[in-house]
Scaffold this motif. Structure first.
Motif, PDB file in Angstrom:
ATOM      1  N   THR A  73       0.833  -1.204   0.000  1.00 60.12           N
ATOM      2  CA  THR A  73       0.000   0.000   0.000  1.00 60.12           C
ATOM      3  C   THR A  73       0.866   1.252   0.000  1.00 60.12           C
ATOM      4  O   THR A  73       0.584   2.229  -0.700  1.00 60.12           O
ATOM      5  CB  THR A  73      -0.925  -0.002   1.226  1.00 60.12           C
ATOM      6  OG1 THR A  73      -1.739  -1.184   1.190  1.00 60.12           O
ATOM      7  CG2 THR A  73      -1.828   1.229   1.244  1.00 60.12           C
ATOM      8  N   LEU A  74       1.958   1.225   0.784  1.00 60.23           N
ATOM      9  CA  LEU A  74       2.874   2.366   0.806  1.00 60.23           C
ATOM     10  C   LEU A  74       3.442   2.639  -0.583  1.00 60.23           C
ATOM     11  O   LEU A  74       3.463   3.789  -1.038  1.00 60.23           O
ATOM     12  CB  LEU A  74       4.012   2.098   1.794  1.00 60.23           C
ATOM     13  CG  LEU A  74       5.155   3.126   1.805  1.00 60.23           C
ATOM     14  CD1 LEU A  74       4.639   4.500   2.216  1.00 60.23           C
ATOM     15  CD2 LEU A  74       6.285   2.672   2.735  1.00 60.23           C
ATOM     16  N   SER A  75       3.879   1.596  -1.288  1.00 61.23           N
ATOM     17  CA  SER A  75       4.454   1.791  -2.618  1.00 61.23           C
ATOM     18  C   SER A  75       3.439   2.420  -3.570  1.00 61.23           C
ATOM     19  O   SER A  75       3.768   3.355  -4.318  1.00 61.23           O
ATOM     20  CB  SER A  75       4.944   0.456  -3.184  1.00 61.23           C
ATOM     21  OG  SER A  75       6.229   0.147  -2.705  1.00 61.23           O
ATOM     22  N   HIS A 108      22.176  -0.197 -12.168  1.00 62.93           N
ATOM     23  CA  HIS A 108      23.362  -0.232 -11.297  1.00 62.93           C
ATOM     24  C   HIS A 108      23.257  -1.349 -10.265  1.00 62.93           C
ATOM     25  O   HIS A 108      24.269  -1.803  -9.726  1.00 62.93           O
ATOM     26  CB  HIS A 108      23.535   1.107 -10.571  1.00 62.93           C
ATOM     27  CG  HIS A 108      23.972   2.228 -11.454  1.00 62.93           C
ATOM     28  ND1 HIS A 108      25.107   2.191 -12.224  1.00 62.93           N
ATOM     29  CD2 HIS A 108      23.419   3.451 -11.682  1.00 62.93           C
ATOM     30  CE1 HIS A 108      25.246   3.326 -12.890  1.00 62.93           C
ATOM     31  NE2 HIS A 108      24.229   4.106 -12.581  1.00 62.93           N
ATOM     32  N   GLY A 109      22.010  -1.742  -9.933  1.00 63.08           N
ATOM     33  CA  GLY A 109      21.838  -2.843  -8.996  1.00 63.08           C
ATOM     34  C   GLY A 109      21.818  -2.441  -7.546  1.00 63.08           C
ATOM     35  O   GLY A 109      22.231  -3.216  -6.674  1.00 63.08           O
ATOM     36  N   HIS A 110      21.328  -1.245  -7.248  1.00 59.07           N
ATOM     37  CA  HIS A 110      21.234  -0.808  -5.851  1.00 59.07           C
ATOM     38  C   HIS A 110      19.863  -0.208  -5.523  1.00 59.07           C
ATOM     39  O   HIS A 110      19.702   0.397  -4.460  1.00 59.07           O
ATOM     40  CB  HIS A 110      22.324   0.218  -5.540  1.00 59.07           C
ATOM     41  CG  HIS A 110      23.704  -0.364  -5.548  1.00 59.07           C
ATOM     42  ND1 HIS A 110      24.260  -1.028  -4.474  1.00 59.07           N
ATOM     43  CD2 HIS A 110      24.637  -0.416  -6.536  1.00 59.07           C
ATOM     44  CE1 HIS A 110      25.482  -1.439  -4.785  1.00 59.07           C
ATOM     45  NE2 HIS A 110      25.739  -1.082  -6.029  1.00 59.07           N
ATOM     46  N   SER A 111      18.892  -0.382  -6.428  1.00 58.97           N
ATOM     47  CA  SER A 111      17.567   0.199  -6.201  1.00 58.97           C
ATOM     48  C   SER A 111      16.629  -0.778  -5.506  1.00 58.97           C
ATOM     49  O   SER A 111      15.820  -0.379  -4.664  1.00 58.97           O
ATOM     50  CB  SER A 111      16.944   0.639  -7.521  1.00 58.97           C
ATOM     51  OG  SER A 111      17.710   1.655  -8.127  1.00 58.97           O
ATOM     52  N   GLY A 112      16.663  -2.039  -5.889  1.00 56.43           N
ATOM     53  CA  GLY A 112      15.833  -3.030  -5.227  1.00 56.43           C
ATOM     54  C   GLY A 112      14.482  -3.266  -5.852  1.00 56.43           C
ATOM     55  O   GLY A 112      13.608  -3.866  -5.222  1.00 56.43           O
ATOM     56  N   LEU A 181       2.853  -3.156  -7.092  1.00 56.16           N
ATOM     57  CA  LEU A 181       4.187  -2.856  -6.581  1.00 56.16           C
ATOM     58  C   LEU A 181       4.419  -3.508  -5.225  1.00 56.16           C
ATOM     59  O   LEU A 181       3.525  -3.592  -4.382  1.00 56.16           O
ATOM     60  CB  LEU A 181       4.373  -1.345  -6.465  1.00 56.16           C
ATOM     61  CG  LEU A 181       4.259  -0.543  -7.771  1.00 56.16           C
ATOM     62  CD1 LEU A 181       4.490   0.936  -7.503  1.00 56.16           C
ATOM     63  CD2 LEU A 181       5.242  -1.052  -8.826  1.00 56.16           C
ATOM     64  N   GLU A 182       5.669  -3.941  -5.031  1.00 58.34           N
ATOM     65  CA  GLU A 182       6.083  -4.534  -3.766  1.00 58.34           C
ATOM     66  C   GLU A 182       6.831  -3.491  -2.932  1.00 58.34           C
ATOM     67  O   GLU A 182       6.966  -2.326  -3.319  1.00 58.34           O
ATOM     68  CB  GLU A 182       6.973  -5.750  -4.048  1.00 58.34           C
ATOM     69  CG  GLU A 182       6.307  -6.840  -4.859  1.00 58.34           C
ATOM     70  CD  GLU A 182       5.233  -7.587  -4.093  1.00 58.34           C
ATOM     71  OE1 GLU A 182       5.168  -7.433  -2.848  1.00 58.34           O
ATOM     72  OE2 GLU A 182       4.453  -8.343  -4.715  1.00 58.34           O
ATOM     73  N   ALA A 183       7.355  -3.940  -1.790  1.00 56.45           N
ATOM     74  CA  ALA A 183       8.060  -3.041  -0.874  1.00 56.45           C
ATOM     75  C   ALA A 183       9.195  -2.314  -1.590  1.00 56.45           C
ATOM     76  O   ALA A 183       9.914  -2.887  -2.405  1.00 56.45           O
ATOM     77  CB  ALA A 183       8.618  -3.838   0.302  1.00 56.45           C
ATOM     78  N   LYS A 184       9.327  -1.057  -1.328  1.00 63.17           N
ATOM     79  CA  LYS A 184      10.346  -0.125  -1.836  1.00 63.17           C
ATOM     80  C   LYS A 184      10.144   0.286  -3.286  1.00 63.17           C
ATOM     81  O   LYS A 184      10.666   1.321  -3.715  1.00 63.17           O
ATOM     82  CB  LYS A 184      11.772  -0.676  -1.677  1.00 63.17           C
ATOM     83  CG  LYS A 184      12.860   0.423  -1.864  1.00 63.17           C
ATOM     84  CD  LYS A 184      14.259  -0.116  -1.771  1.00 63.17           C
ATOM     85  CE  LYS A 184      15.304   0.985  -1.843  1.00 63.17           C
ATOM     86  NZ  LYS A 184      15.359   1.661  -3.137  1.00 63.17           N
ATOM     87  N   GLU A 185       9.379  -0.440  -4.080  1.00 64.10           N
ATOM     88  CA  GLU A 185       9.314  -0.138  -5.503  1.00 64.10           C
ATOM     89  C   GLU A 185       8.679   1.218  -5.790  1.00 64.10           C
ATOM     90  O   GLU A 185       9.108   1.916  -6.723  1.00 64.10           O
ATOM     91  CB  GLU A 185       8.580  -1.258  -6.240  1.00 64.10           C
ATOM     92  CG  GLU A 185       9.398  -2.533  -6.287  1.00 64.10           C
ATOM     93  CD  GLU A 185       8.709  -3.677  -7.003  1.00 64.10           C
ATOM     94  OE1 GLU A 185       9.425  -4.560  -7.514  1.00 64.10           O
ATOM     95  OE2 GLU A 185       7.461  -3.707  -7.038  1.00 64.10           O
ATOM     96  N   GLY A 186       7.698   1.606  -5.020  1.00 58.64           N
ATOM     97  CA  GLY A 186       7.110   2.924  -5.222  1.00 58.64           C
ATOM     98  C   GLY A 186       8.127   4.030  -5.015  1.00 58.64           C
ATOM     99  O   GLY A 186       8.252   4.954  -5.820  1.00 58.64           O
ATOM    100  N   LEU A 187       8.909   3.906  -3.942  1.00 57.85           N
ATOM    101  CA  LEU A 187       9.927   4.915  -3.663  1.00 57.85           C
ATOM    102  C   LEU A 187      11.039   4.869  -4.711  1.00 57.85           C
ATOM    103  O   LEU A 187      11.514   5.909  -5.167  1.00 57.85           O
ATOM    104  CB  LEU A 187      10.511   4.692  -2.267  1.00 57.85           C
ATOM    105  CG  LEU A 187      11.556   5.718  -1.812  1.00 57.85           C
ATOM    106  CD1 LEU A 187      11.000   7.133  -1.868  1.00 57.85           C
ATOM    107  CD2 LEU A 187      12.052   5.380  -0.416  1.00 57.85           C
ATOM    108  N   SER A 188      11.463   3.677  -5.104  1.00 55.14           N
ATOM    109  CA  SER A 188      12.516   3.564  -6.119  1.00 55.14           C
ATOM    110  C   SER A 188      12.094   4.216  -7.431  1.00 55.14           C
ATOM    111  O   SER A 188      12.920   4.807  -8.137  1.00 55.14           O
ATOM    112  CB  SER A 188      12.865   2.091  -6.365  1.00 55.14           C
ATOM    113  OG  SER A 188      13.473   1.517  -5.239  1.00 55.14           O
ATOM    114  N   LEU A 189      10.813   4.103  -7.756  1.00 55.36           N
ATOM    115  CA  LEU A 189      10.332   4.658  -9.031  1.00 55.36           C
ATOM    116  C   LEU A 189      10.322   6.183  -9.041  1.00 55.36           C
ATOM    117  O   LEU A 189      10.430   6.799 -10.109  1.00 55.36           O
ATOM    118  CB  LEU A 189       8.934   4.125  -9.335  1.00 55.36           C
ATOM    119  CG  LEU A 189       8.901   2.720  -9.937  1.00 55.36           C
ATOM    120  CD1 LEU A 189       7.501   2.135  -9.852  1.00 55.36           C
ATOM    121  CD2 LEU A 189       9.385   2.746 -11.385  1.00 55.36           C
ATOM    122  N   VAL A 190      10.202   6.820  -7.888  1.00 54.28           N
ATOM    123  CA  VAL A 190      10.154   8.287  -7.888  1.00 54.28           C
ATOM    124  C   VAL A 190      11.468   8.902  -7.435  1.00 54.28           C
ATOM    125  O   VAL A 190      11.633  10.126  -7.500  1.00 54.28           O
ATOM    126  CB  VAL A 190       9.005   8.811  -6.989  1.00 54.28           C
ATOM    127  CG1 VAL A 190       7.680   8.252  -7.435  1.00 54.28           C
ATOM    128  CG2 VAL A 190       9.240   8.510  -5.513  1.00 54.28           C
TER     129      VAL A 190
END
Length: 549
Positions: A73-75, A108-112, A181-190
């Motif tokens: 839900t957060l993402s 780069h492999g550090h976003s998750g 979206l799963e955990a962290k993906e919402g934040l990684s996208l923005v």
């Protein structure tokens, strides 16, 4: 041919190529890095390691814990609440550039994020099904990427083959389903600096093309205004340590090689006005800024700009919830590039004014038909002056705007994306100014009173203009001609310069080595492109110089 993201990050040239329509792919290595970073996030969630935006809120809510059941839900909610852009949407090239830079950052492999998220973005990009991204409303990087990411989950709007579609329908058109979206993906996208980095790559590509055109248009004006070729003397310019200056000097010498017009006026003036004799200095300084800015943008593309960054191993995952997403360096670079281009355009307007001003041009007033019923380029120069003034206002540094957001948690702002947006606007304005100078210089050739040949290269430039725009006689709206010339400058490269080695053998460069110089010698040397020899003789041989004057 696809641009492949392999072991090396994309550079600005590659991002600009994707913006222009090239497809984007991920190598097997890049895909493996993305997948490995996702494993780290899953371990962070499973072990309950505190990580900003993964199991906490964002911004000033960073200390509010979010349970595992709430992380999806957060993402999703991050995208909804961060999609706050306003104004007209970005163009297709701008949107593609931002999307390419985002995928580059994930690789780069550090976003998750999961691979599915990167693949969804690339599928939209490669199908040219582009999210609708309002241009304004960002103090850093959040809102633009939020609007792009909305389409990945079936929300927002996209443009596909000229049609505006909601996100779900747009995905369906290209055979995709909305992501959950799963955990962290919402934040990684923005998060991160892909927005400014993508726009900066586009600004570099446009600025580079503009500077190439500006050198060539300046050579036309210089020839029409009967400048002194000594301004581009190779030995003189080499005394100033600037790669850009010396490159522009070489380009001007090559463009004006063989000019009978300039050969006929060698020695007529001690020096020209600054807008003519400082072409290498001002254009060269802008090229040096372009080089420095390109270095910053390439470093940014090679950097991890997420917050948080995930690293380590599945056995020992690490989280860095710090400030790599802040784009101070690229904001400053964009402000610098914007100022450089604004200065180049301001000097182009000064040359334009000289072309239309009969007090200094030696040409018909305002390059108009005689008789008083025609205004010619009088008011076109007003337009150029207006755009110079607009650029001056836009060139105020965005990176100093500051501001406070998120309940004092984000109490220093660099305004990197606004800096890139206004740089793009300045580059467009500069292109319009140079387009007007181009039309005026072509018109000046048609009215030139010196019965001598133009340089072969400026002749080619004049012909290029005349293939699409006839001479102006107040017989049509001049704005239409200006639009055609602007599109030529914005969309096409100028005619290539000839190889300097093709202008013939270089004679001795001193009066002693050539014996007694005659006016014919000076004229023939200049016409052959041997500028330094001709100038040297004209200065050192008083009799010849006096005759030429």
């Amino acid at each position: 041919m696809a641009v492949i993201r392999s072991n090396r990050p994309l550079d600005w040239v590659q991002v600009a190529a994707v913006a222009a329509g090239e497809p984007l792919e991920l190598s097997a290595d890049a895909r493996a890095r993305i997948a490995a970073a996702r494993v780290l996030v899953e371990q962070i969630v499973e072990r309950g390691i505190r990580a900003y935006g993964v199991n906490t809120g964002v911004g000033a809510l960073c200390d509010v814990i979010v349970s595992p059941g709430e992380q999806r839900t957060l993402s999703r909610n991050i995208l909804m609440s961060h999609a706050v852009g306003v104004g007209a949407p970005l163009g297709a090239a701008e949107t593609r550039a931002v999307m390419a830079a985002a995928v580059n950052n994930f690789a780069h492999g550090h976003s998750g994020i999961r691979l599915e998220v990167a693949d969804q973005l690339m599928a939209l990009l490669n199908a040219d099904c582009l999210p609708e991204v309002p241009a304004f409303g960002s103090v850093g990087y959040l809102s633009h990427m939020a609007h792009i990411a909305l389409v990945c989950i079936g929300e927002g709007y996209a443009r596909f083959r000229g049609e505006r579609l909601n996100g779900r329908d747009a995905l369906q058109r290209i055979g995709l389903e909305p992501l959950v979206l799963e955990a962290k993906e919402g934040l990684s996208l923005v998060n991160g600096t892909p927005c400014v980095t993508g726009l900066a790559a586009l600004a570099l590509a446009r600025a580079e093309r503009l500077l190439d055109w500006t050198d060539m248009v300046a050579s036309m004006s210089f020839e029409n205004l009967r400048g002194q070729l000594a301004a581009f003397d190779e030995e003189s310019l080499a005394l100033r340590i600037s790669p850009g200056l010396n490159k522009v000097g070489e380009r001007m010498r090559t463009a004006l090689a063989g000019s009978g017009i300039l050969a006929a006026v060698i020695g007529h003036r001690t020096q020209d006005p600054l807008s003519m004799r400082t072409i290498p200095h001002v254009h060269g300084a802008a090229r040096d800024v372009l080089t420095a800015t390109a270095d910053v943008v390439d470093r940014e593309l090679a950097s991890i700009t997420d917050n948080p960054i995930v690293a380590g191993t599945p056995e020992e995952p690490r989280v860095y919830s710090q400030a790599h997403a802040v784009g101070a360096s690229i904001a400053l670079a964009m402000d610098s590039l914007a100022t450089a281009i604004a200065q180049v355009a301001a000097m182009a307007e000064r040359r334009l004014d000289r072309l239309v001003n009969p007090l200094v041009s030696g040409l018909p007033a305002f390059l108009a038909e005689p008789g008083g019923t025609c205004s010619g380029f009088m008011i076109a120069q007003y337009t150029a002056a207006s755009l110079v003034a607009q650029n001056r206002r836009l060139a105020l540094p965005a990176s100093l705007d500051g501001g406070v957001t998120s309940g004092l948690q984000e109490d220093h702002l660099c305004h990197a994306t606004p800096a890139a947006l206004k740089a793009l606007e300045i580059i467009d304005n500069a292109g319009r100014i140079v387009a007007i100078e181009l039309l005026a210089a072509a018109q000046a050739y048609d009215l030139q009173s010196i019965d001598a040949p133009r340089a072969p290269h400026t002749e080619a430039l004049w012909q290029r203009v005349r293939r699409v725009v006839p001479a102006y006689r107040d017989d049509r709206p001049l704005a239409d001609d200006m639009s055609i010339a602007f599109r030529m400058i914005a969309d096409e490269a100028p005619p290539p310069l000839p190889n300097p080695g093709n202008i013939g053998p270089r004679p001795a460069t001193s009066a002693e080595g050539l014996g007694m110089a005659t006016p014919a010698t000076i004229t023939s040397l200049a016409a052959a492109g041997h500028v330094r020899a001709a100038v040297s003789i004209a200065v050192n041989d008083g009799q010849a110089a006096a005759h030429m004057a």
